[in-house]
Design a protein around this motif. Structure first.
Motif, short mmCIF file in Angstrom:
data_model
loop_
_atom_site.label_atom_id
_atom_site.label_comp_id
_atom_site.label_asym_id
_atom_site.label_seq_id
_atom_site.Cartn_x
_atom_site.Cartn_y
_atom_site.Cartn_z
N UNK A 1 0.85 -1.18 0.00
CA UNK A 1 0.00 0.00 0.00
C UNK A 1 0.89 1.24 0.00
N UNK A 2 0.56 2.27 -0.77
CA UNK A 2 1.43 3.46 -0.83
C UNK A 2 1.78 4.04 0.52
N UNK A 3 0.82 4.03 1.45
CA UNK A 3 1.07 4.63 2.76
C UNK A 3 2.04 3.87 3.63
N UNK A 4 2.34 2.60 3.27
CA UNK A 4 3.26 1.79 4.06
C UNK A 4 4.70 1.90 3.57
N UNK A 5 4.91 2.58 2.45
CA UNK A 5 6.23 2.63 1.83
C UNK A 5 7.06 3.76 2.42
N UNK A 6 8.21 3.40 2.97
CA UNK A 6 9.17 4.41 3.43
C UNK A 6 10.59 3.89 3.21
N UNK A 7 11.57 4.78 3.32
CA UNK A 7 12.95 4.43 2.99
C UNK A 7 13.49 3.29 3.86
N UNK A 8 13.19 3.32 5.15
CA UNK A 8 13.71 2.28 6.05
C UNK A 8 13.14 0.90 5.69
N UNK A 9 11.83 0.84 5.45
CA UNK A 9 11.20 -0.43 5.10
C UNK A 9 11.75 -0.96 3.78
N UNK A 10 11.90 -0.08 2.80
CA UNK A 10 12.42 -0.50 1.51
C UNK A 10 13.85 -1.04 1.63
N UNK A 11 14.64 -0.40 2.48
CA UNK A 11 16.00 -0.87 2.69
C UNK A 11 16.00 -2.28 3.29
N UNK A 12 15.13 -2.51 4.28
CA UNK A 12 15.02 -3.84 4.89
C UNK A 12 14.58 -4.88 3.87
N UNK A 13 13.60 -4.52 3.06
CA UNK A 13 13.11 -5.47 2.06
C UNK A 13 14.22 -5.86 1.09
N UNK A 14 15.01 -4.90 0.67
CA UNK A 14 16.10 -5.22 -0.25
C UNK A 14 17.11 -6.14 0.42
N UNK A 15 17.40 -5.89 1.70
CA UNK A 15 18.36 -6.73 2.42
C UNK A 15 17.90 -8.18 2.49
N UNK B 1 5.03 -4.27 -5.96
CA UNK B 1 3.78 -3.99 -6.66
C UNK B 1 2.94 -3.07 -5.79
N UNK B 2 2.68 -1.87 -6.27
CA UNK B 2 2.03 -0.83 -5.47
C UNK B 2 0.58 -0.68 -5.88
N UNK B 3 -0.32 -0.78 -4.90
CA UNK B 3 -1.75 -0.66 -5.16
C UNK B 3 -2.18 0.79 -5.27
N UNK B 4 -1.94 1.42 -6.41
CA UNK B 4 -2.29 2.84 -6.60
C UNK B 4 -3.79 2.99 -6.83
N UNK C 1 0.46 10.62 -2.11
CA UNK C 1 1.17 9.53 -1.43
C UNK C 1 1.53 8.41 -2.39
N UNK C 2 0.63 8.15 -3.35
CA UNK C 2 0.92 7.11 -4.35
C UNK C 2 2.11 7.51 -5.21
N UNK D 1 8.04 6.84 -6.47
CA UNK D 1 9.36 7.47 -6.58
C UNK D 1 10.32 6.94 -5.53
N UNK D 2 9.84 6.71 -4.32
CA UNK D 2 10.69 6.18 -3.25
C UNK D 2 11.21 4.79 -3.61
N UNK D 3 10.33 3.95 -4.15
CA UNK D 3 10.73 2.59 -4.53
C UNK D 3 11.83 2.63 -5.58
#
Length: 387
Positions: free
Chosen positions: A99-113, A120-123, A142-143, A148-150
């Motif tokens: 969900x767009x509202x759950x996406x942030x830099x820290x979470x994305x970094x963890x996911x990549x690790x 897949x973003x539910x816009x 937010x979407x 862009x953050x991803x």
């Protein structure tokens, strides 16, 4: 044992809120169940890994629900279990729906690790009024920020979902959503017409006249417009509802559309292994309870609800239908050695009939849906099932 590497679908049934149109096996306000659920899910993954002798896995797909709603530690625990239970190939596609509202830099970094390489973003829409109508919990801004953050986080494979044929949606608002989607240059775009399912809150709103019914003719016009716009922007229309820039087709979903083996874990998840389709019980609470008990006496995991062995006729029909969803099309001749000419012949006649009606094209023995055929594909698919 599957003869080829399989796809692994992992169902996360939790959402912060449930949208009024949603008829999926998802639940809001069950956060208290998440820790027990993750342990039950890990147990099911490990049981299947043992039963399938650590078979190879070429794609992992976290769907839901809202997989991004559970914390990164829980997701990492599930991925570790999958890597331990199966031979997840080094180049496997690993997707998380977000969900767009759950996406942030820290979470994305963890996911990549932890090995996630596709988001897949539910816009659904870039129109705030329509997002409110759909009771989505994000805004257009937010979407846009999430996509862009991803991309900034280094994910090369990004997909966005869009919906069309919505109540009150005009061609102008749809055209604006397409413009904004193309501006973001997401390498993959999925697009679905709204189906108002009986029993959902939106169904009740339509029935009592609180919101208008959807307009199928306008929805068809929206589909055609999107087809034109995406094509002009260099996207390949590789499946009825999916477009991708070269090399960004969803490898996990291609397993479904090519009728290849996959395993689904979690409540309500479906699987296709050994010419048999089977699925799990739907209730997350019952799923947790059953997974805490012993395996079934027949050797199955304790959460399998029903099994359906496929006859050769069913397998043939399903294979043709799924192949026709893809731009690569269906070649009946390639199926003769597998099913026999007598089984394939009625389908040849059906394909020829719909080619004559302009719903299919034929080239070198391969049949593909025409632009008009994509709009009326269900008529053809029903005939193939009956064939």
């Amino acid at each position: 044992m599957p003869s080829t590497p399989i796809g692994l679908y992992i169902h996360i049934p939790f959402c912060q809120t449930k949208c009024t149109y949603c008829n999926f096996n998802t639940y809001a306000r069950l956060e208290g169940l998440i820790p027990e659920y993750v342990q039950a899910l890990v147990k099911e993954v490990r049981l299947w890994g043992s039963d399938l002798d650590r078979t190879q896995v070429r794609s992992v797909f976290f769907g839901g629900g809202t997989p991004s709603w559970i914390n990164a530690d829980a997701l990492a625990h599930i991925i570790d279990a999958a890597n331990s239970a199966f031979q997840v190939l080094p180049d496997a596609e690993v997707t998380v729906e977000a969900n767009p509202g759950d996406v942030n830099s820290d979470t994305l970094s963890r996911w990549r690790e932890m090995g996630v390489n596709r988001i897949s973003i539910g816009v659904q829409s870039f129109d705030d009024d329509l997002l409110k109508l759909l009771t989505r919990r994000h805004t257009s801004a937010e979407a846009t920020r999430a996509v862009r953050l991803v991309k900034q986080a280094g994910f090369q494979s990004v997909s966005i979902d869009l919906m069309y044929g919505l109540p009150t949606q005009s061609m102008d608002t749809w055209r604006s959503t397409l413009d904004q989607a193309l501006d973001l240059q997401s390498p993959h775009i999925s697009m679905y017409a709204l189906t108002v399912e009986e029993g959902t809150p939106m169904w009740n709103d339509v029935e009592r006249g609180a919101i208008p019914q959807t307009d199928p003719d306008m929805a068809a016009d929206m589909y055609v417009l999107a087809e034109e716009r995406f094509g002009e922007a260099g996207y390949g229309h590789y499946e009825i509802s999916n477009w991708a820039l070269p090399g960004h087709e969803c490898r996990h979903n291609l397993i479904y559309w090519r009728n290849e083996p996959f395993l689904g874990v979690g409540p309500g998840a479906h699987s296709y292994l050994g010419k048999e389709r089977f699925w799990n019980i739907r209730s997350p609470a019952d799923y947790v309870t059953r997974m805490s008990g012993p395996k079934s006496t027949d050797g199955a995991t304790p959460v399998v609800e029903e099994r359906k062995p496929l006859s050769e006729a069913e397998e043939l029909s399903e294979t043709l239908i799924l192949q026709l969803r893809l731009d690569e099309g269906a070649d009946p001749e390639s199926l003769v050695h597998r099913f026999g000419e007598e089984a394939v012949r009625p389908h040849r006649e059906t394909l020829s009939h719909f080619t004559g009606l302009g719903l299919l094209t034929e080239s070198s023995g391969t049949y593909r849906l025409s632009s008009r055929g994509r709009l009326l594909s269900n008529e053809l698919f029903v005939r193939l099932l009956a064939g």
